[in-house]
Write a protein that holds these residues in place. Sequence first.
Motif, PDB file in Angstrom:
ATOM      1  N   VAL A 124       0.844  -1.204   0.000  1.00 33.11           N
ATOM      2  CA  VAL A 124       0.000   0.000   0.000  1.00 33.11           C
ATOM      3  C   VAL A 124       0.875   1.248   0.000  1.00 33.11           C
ATOM      4  O   VAL A 124       0.628   2.190  -0.761  1.00 33.11           O
ATOM      5  CB  VAL A 124      -0.956   0.001   1.219  1.00 33.11           C
ATOM      6  N   LEU A 125       1.916   1.256   0.848  1.00 38.26           N
ATOM      7  CA  LEU A 125       2.813   2.403   0.895  1.00 38.26           C
ATOM      8  C   LEU A 125       3.582   2.560  -0.417  1.00 38.26           C
ATOM      9  O   LEU A 125       3.769   3.686  -0.894  1.00 38.26           O
ATOM     10  CB  LEU A 125       3.797   2.267   2.058  1.00 38.26           C
ATOM     11  N   ARG A 126       4.019   1.446  -0.981  1.00 40.30           N
ATOM     12  CA  ARG A 126       4.757   1.504  -2.239  1.00 40.30           C
ATOM     13  C   ARG A 126       3.903   2.118  -3.336  1.00 40.30           C
ATOM     14  O   ARG A 126       4.356   2.952  -4.116  1.00 40.30           O
ATOM     15  CB  ARG A 126       5.239   0.105  -2.649  1.00 40.30           C
ATOM     16  N   ARG A 127       2.616   1.713  -3.405  1.00 37.29           N
ATOM     17  CA  ARG A 127       1.709   2.261  -4.422  1.00 37.29           C
ATOM     18  C   ARG A 127       1.468   3.761  -4.217  1.00 37.29           C
ATOM     19  O   ARG A 127       1.228   4.490  -5.167  1.00 37.29           O
ATOM     20  CB  ARG A 127       0.383   1.512  -4.422  1.00 37.29           C
ATOM     21  N   GLU A 128       1.558   4.202  -2.978  1.00 40.25           N
ATOM     22  CA  GLU A 128       1.382   5.624  -2.686  1.00 40.25           C
ATOM     23  C   GLU A 128       2.687   6.404  -2.806  1.00 40.25           C
ATOM     24  O   GLU A 128       2.711   7.619  -2.589  1.00 40.25           O
ATOM     25  CB  GLU A 128       0.785   5.801  -1.289  1.00 40.25           C
ATOM     26  N   GLY A 129       3.764   5.702  -3.127  1.00 37.94           N
ATOM     27  CA  GLY A 129       5.051   6.366  -3.329  1.00 37.94           C
ATOM     28  C   GLY A 129       5.785   6.701  -2.044  1.00 37.94           C
ATOM     29  O   GLY A 129       6.637   7.586  -2.035  1.00 37.94           O
ATOM     30  N   VAL A 130       5.485   5.990  -0.958  1.00 43.16           N
ATOM     31  CA  VAL A 130       6.101   6.261   0.334  1.00 43.16           C
ATOM     32  C   VAL A 130       7.147   5.190   0.637  1.00 43.16           C
ATOM     33  O   VAL A 130       6.900   4.004   0.431  1.00 43.16           O
ATOM     34  CB  VAL A 130       5.031   6.281   1.453  1.00 43.16           C
ATOM     35  N   THR A 131       8.303   5.626   1.103  1.00 42.98           N
ATOM     36  CA  THR A 131       9.361   4.691   1.502  1.00 42.98           C
ATOM     37  C   THR A 131       9.655   4.880   2.985  1.00 42.98           C
ATOM     38  O   THR A 131       9.737   6.001   3.471  1.00 42.98           O
ATOM     39  CB  THR A 131      10.651   4.912   0.694  1.00 42.98           C
ATOM     40  N   VAL A 132       9.800   3.765   3.685  1.00 43.59           N
ATOM     41  CA  VAL A 132      10.024   3.790   5.126  1.00 43.59           C
ATOM     42  C   VAL A 132      11.246   2.930   5.453  1.00 43.59           C
ATOM     43  O   VAL A 132      11.328   1.776   5.042  1.00 43.59           O
ATOM     44  CB  VAL A 132       8.797   3.261   5.902  1.00 43.59           C
ATOM     45  N   GLY A 133      12.171   3.508   6.192  1.00 42.91           N
ATOM     46  CA  GLY A 133      13.339   2.778   6.677  1.00 42.91           C
ATOM     47  C   GLY A 133      13.404   2.880   8.194  1.00 42.91           C
ATOM     48  O   GLY A 133      12.932   3.861   8.778  1.00 42.91           O
ATOM     49  N   VAL A 134      13.977   1.872   8.830  1.00 40.63           N
ATOM     50  CA  VAL A 134      14.064   1.848  10.279  1.00 40.63           C
ATOM     51  C   VAL A 134      15.498   1.516  10.683  1.00 40.63           C
ATOM     52  O   VAL A 134      16.091   0.575  10.154  1.00 40.63           O
ATOM     53  CB  VAL A 134      13.094   0.807  10.889  1.00 40.63           C
TER      54      VAL A 134
END
Length: 193
Positions: A124-134
């Motif tokens: 879902v995040l990928r389709r919205e163009g959001v990248t998350v790193g931890v």
Amino acid sequence: MGKITEFRQNVIDGLKGLIPQLDVDWYDGLFDEHDIADWVLKTPCARVAVMNVPTEHHSTGELNACLRVVCVLIDENKFASLDGDGRAWDMVEQVAIWANQNQFGNKDAGPADKVKFQRLSQPVLRREGVTVGVVEWVSDLMIGTNKVLGRDFVWFNGKMVTQTPSTTVTARGNVHTQRYGDTEELDVTPEVP
């Protein structure tokens, strides 16, 4: 401000210096897609949580708080599809290298270790163009009163005595020479720091 919140603020301030374009703030350690939706409005951004894991008692009477620090880094696609992925990995790498063995300006903190990092993959995040790193690590922080300072050191007028008076030792000795059986007197004054 307590030592733990001061430590968290040192991490936040350090991140702002490391990556100046980041919007950095704290969070409580849990996040979901609604939090990410709010955070995306301020990309690139980082959110820092400090959570406590089992605390150990120390021989000084203090508590060794083993803090689990979590830094969530969020970016989004800007110019091309999936271009946020590269920027997110770059930020994750910078933060992981910076955090490793860092005390974050706190003399009561041990060097950070057990650094882990990852990119969160969620369709879902990928389709919205959001990248998350931890990036996550453990930092030991001594909290409480060090009872050894009051018990094992000398205090005078509320201050710890760190220098004692020095003395000079003068010794006189007789040295016998084998050749004539005569006695010579020597003045021996050892140097005392």
